[in-house]
Design an enzyme around this catalytic site. Structure first.
Site, PDB file in Angstrom:
ATOM      1  N   ASP A   9      45.442  13.476  53.174  1.00 42.51           N
ATOM      2  CA  ASP A   9      45.431  14.015  51.763  1.00 42.51           C
ATOM      3  C   ASP A   9      45.740  15.748  51.813  1.00 42.51           C
ATOM      4  O   ASP A   9      46.440  16.563  51.155  1.00 42.51           O
ATOM      5  CB  ASP A   9      44.281  13.989  51.216  1.00 42.51           C
ATOM      6  N   HIS A  10      44.754  16.375  53.042  1.00 42.68           N
ATOM      7  CA  HIS A  10      44.934  17.732  52.928  1.00 42.68           C
ATOM      8  C   HIS A  10      46.296  18.366  53.397  1.00 42.68           C
ATOM      9  O   HIS A  10      46.544  19.373  52.984  1.00 42.68           O
ATOM     10  CB  HIS A  10      43.830  18.250  53.838  1.00 42.68           C
ATOM     11  N   HIS A  43      44.548   9.059  49.821  1.00 42.52           N
ATOM     12  CA  HIS A  43      43.890   8.684  48.489  1.00 42.52           C
ATOM     13  C   HIS A  43      44.810   8.824  47.575  1.00 42.52           C
ATOM     14  O   HIS A  43      45.229   9.938  47.299  1.00 42.52           O
ATOM     15  CB  HIS A  43      42.712   9.634  48.162  1.00 42.52           C
ATOM     16  N   ARG A  45      45.122   9.546  43.943  1.00 39.49           N
ATOM     17  CA  ARG A  45      44.322   9.731  42.882  1.00 39.49           C
ATOM     18  C   ARG A  45      44.616   9.393  41.461  1.00 39.49           C
ATOM     19  O   ARG A  45      46.168   9.675  41.277  1.00 39.49           O
ATOM     20  CB  ARG A  45      43.733  11.190  42.996  1.00 39.49           C
ATOM     21  N   ARG A  49      46.587  14.776  42.446  1.00 35.43           N
ATOM     22  CA  ARG A  49      46.345  16.077  42.732  1.00 35.43           C
ATOM     23  C   ARG A  49      46.991  16.661  44.174  1.00 35.43           C
ATOM     24  O   ARG A  49      47.332  17.680  44.354  1.00 35.43           O
ATOM     25  CB  ARG A  49      44.863  16.252  42.908  1.00 35.43           C
ATOM     26  N   HIS A  50      47.102  15.385  45.138  1.00 31.57           N
ATOM     27  CA  HIS A  50      47.643  15.802  46.316  1.00 31.57           C
ATOM     28  C   HIS A  50      48.761  14.760  46.595  1.00 31.57           C
ATOM     29  O   HIS A  50      49.886  15.007  46.541  1.00 31.57           O
ATOM     30  CB  HIS A  50      46.517  16.012  47.638  1.00 31.57           C
ATOM     31  N   GLU A  70      42.632   4.815  50.109  1.00 31.82           N
ATOM     32  CA  GLU A  70      41.541   5.224  48.864  1.00 31.82           C
ATOM     33  C   GLU A  70      41.872   5.096  47.436  1.00 31.82           C
ATOM     34  O   GLU A  70      42.757   5.554  47.305  1.00 31.82           O
ATOM     35  CB  GLU A  70      41.009   6.529  49.322  1.00 31.82           C
ATOM     36  N   THR A 101      36.009  13.551  47.298  1.00 33.09           N
ATOM     37  CA  THR A 101      35.050  12.303  46.969  1.00 33.09           C
ATOM     38  C   THR A 101      33.623  12.741  47.038  1.00 33.09           C
ATOM     39  O   THR A 101      33.065  13.153  48.165  1.00 33.09           O
ATOM     40  CB  THR A 101      35.484  11.234  47.881  1.00 33.09           C
ATOM     41  N   GLU A 151      32.420   1.689  53.879  1.00 31.78           N
ATOM     42  CA  GLU A 151      32.314   2.797  54.443  1.00 31.78           C
ATOM     43  C   GLU A 151      31.252   3.410  54.017  1.00 31.78           C
ATOM     44  O   GLU A 151      31.156   3.905  52.902  1.00 31.78           O
ATOM     45  CB  GLU A 151      33.865   3.352  54.036  1.00 31.78           C
ATOM     46  N   HIS A 191      33.137  11.107  55.880  1.00 29.25           N
ATOM     47  CA  HIS A 191      32.706  12.228  54.784  1.00 29.25           C
ATOM     48  C   HIS A 191      32.203  13.255  55.793  1.00 29.25           C
ATOM     49  O   HIS A 191      31.026  12.979  56.272  1.00 29.25           O
ATOM     50  CB  HIS A 191      32.138  11.909  53.631  1.00 29.25           C
ATOM     51  N   GLY A 192      32.824  14.376  55.645  1.00 24.92           N
ATOM     52  CA  GLY A 192      32.105  15.578  56.260  1.00 24.92           C
ATOM     53  C   GLY A 192      31.826  15.432  58.024  1.00 24.92           C
ATOM     54  O   GLY A 192      31.244  16.338  58.393  1.00 24.92           O
ATOM     55  N   GLY A 213      39.112  13.956  57.423  1.00 25.49           N
ATOM     56  CA  GLY A 213      40.333  14.583  56.889  1.00 25.49           C
ATOM     57  C   GLY A 213      40.310  16.091  57.169  1.00 25.49           C
ATOM     58  O   GLY A 213      40.931  16.568  58.017  1.00 25.49           O
TER      59      GLY A 213
HETATM   60  N1  PXP Z   1      36.160   8.835  53.433  1.00 22.39           N
HETATM   61  C1  PXP Z   1      36.532   8.482  52.062  1.00 22.39           C
HETATM   62  C2  PXP Z   1      36.064   7.490  51.416  1.00 22.39           C
HETATM   63  C3  PXP Z   1      36.797   9.896  51.326  1.00 22.39           C
HETATM   64  O1  PXP Z   1      36.885   9.923  50.051  1.00 22.39           O
HETATM   65  C4  PXP Z   1      37.114  11.152  52.266  1.00 22.39           C
HETATM   66  C5  PXP Z   1      37.617  12.283  51.674  1.00 22.39           C
HETATM   67  O2  PXP Z   1      38.704  12.156  51.133  1.00 22.39           O
HETATM   68  C6  PXP Z   1      36.843  11.124  53.466  1.00 22.39           C
HETATM   69  C7  PXP Z   1      36.594   9.973  54.310  1.00 22.39           C
HETATM   70  C8  PXP Z   1      37.133  12.265  54.661  1.00 22.39           C
HETATM   71  O3  PXP Z   1      36.335  13.216  54.322  1.00 22.39           O
HETATM   72  P1  PXP Z   1      36.602  14.546  55.115  1.00 22.39           P
HETATM   73  O4  PXP Z   1      37.801  15.197  54.448  1.00 22.39           O
HETATM   74  O5  PXP Z   1      35.312  15.248  54.673  1.00 22.39           O
HETATM   75  O6  PXP Z   1      36.620  14.237  56.468  1.00 22.39           O
END
Ligand code: PXP
Length: 243
Positions: A9-10, A43, A45, A49-50, A70, A101, A151, A191-192, A213
């Site tokens: 996504d980024h 993802h 959305r 957005r991306h 996603e 998210t 997840e 996430h994170g 991501g």
């Molecule tokens: N998993 C899910 C379900 C997410 O929504 C995200 C963020 O898009 C990620 C993983 C990845 O998170 P991060 O960008 O913090 O690595």
């Protein structure tokens, strides 16, 4: 050992900042695969957005490894997922104002609506995963709603401000993995997660996939996406539990 899902996504976020056609998340997916990604995650959305519909279509046509979409449980997006038929869909909460998210899907509260979306996706042959907080009631509701996978949101671990809080968050993840397996769910995490904090999470037995991501795409600015993915894979391998 857990596989690595790279969230592209980024790459699309940078493209959208200038409204041009580069960098292309589809090209990003190729680089990620060449770096050893086991899965490409995107993802789509509702606000586009991306990632946009063209990206989703081309990712589906070109990605050779597992493709994980996603998505929110909005009817329009469920219809697109069924048309596209990626290997896996991960249902996530979606808010217009959020930066990314934030937290997990509340499967307990929205079980009826969620179960209907899961059933439609299953009928199309898609593996469906729920992005949830590592809580027993959310895991049980996910199994009851027909999900094959969850997840686990690793945000509490990633954002922990003290070693004690971090250890608590790790213990919560460990219990959630164990419960998930007992009730028949495949368990992913995300996430994170970063190069600095992946070690202790990758050491927990039972994770099947990590979705990462921001940290990978950030590192890619300096070393390139292929190498950034390679480095994260190396860390996951290094810390993988024995057996
Ligand atoms: N998993 C899910 C379900 C997410 O929504 C995200 C963020 O898009 C990620 C993983 C990845 O998170 P991060 O960008 O913090 O690595």
């Amino acid at each position: 050992m857990a596989g690595l899902g790279v969230n592209v996504d980024h790459v699309a976020t940078v493209r959208q900042a200038r409204g041009t056609d580069e960098p292309d998340p589809v090209w990003g997916a190729v680089e990620a695969e060449l770096g050893g990604a086991d899965c490409i995650t995107f993802h789509l959305r509702e606000d586009r957005r991306h990632i946009n519909d063209r990206d989703a279509r081309l990712l589906h046509e070109t990605v050779a490894v597992k493709l994980n979409m996603e998505m929110a449980i909005a009817d329009e997006i469920v219809d697109i997922a069924i048309g596209l038929c990626p290997r896996q869909c991960t249902l996530v909460p979606e808010e217009r104002q959020e930066l990314t998210t934030e937290g997990g899907l509340d499967v307990v509260r929205h079980q009826d609506r969620i179960s209907r979306a899961v059933a439609r996706l299953h009928r199309a042959g898609i593996v469906v995963s729920a992005f949830i907080e590592p809580l027993a009631d959310q895991l049980q509701a996910s199994a009851d709603s027909g999900f094959q996978a969850v997840e686990l949101w690793t945000g509490a671990y990633a954002d922990a401000k003290s070693p004690e809080r971090r250890d608590e968050a790790l213990a919560e993840l460990k219990s959630a993995i164990e419960l998930g397996h007992r009730i028949g769910l495949e368990v992913h995490g995300g996430h994170g997660l970063t190069y600095r904090n992946i070690g202790p999470v990758a050491s927990l037995p039972g994770f099947c996939e990590f979705n990462i991501g921001h940290s990978i795409v950030s590192r890619a600015i300096f070393v390139g996406l292929r190498e950034a993915v390679r480095e994260m894979k190396r860390l996951i391998t290094l810390h993988a539990p024995a057996g």
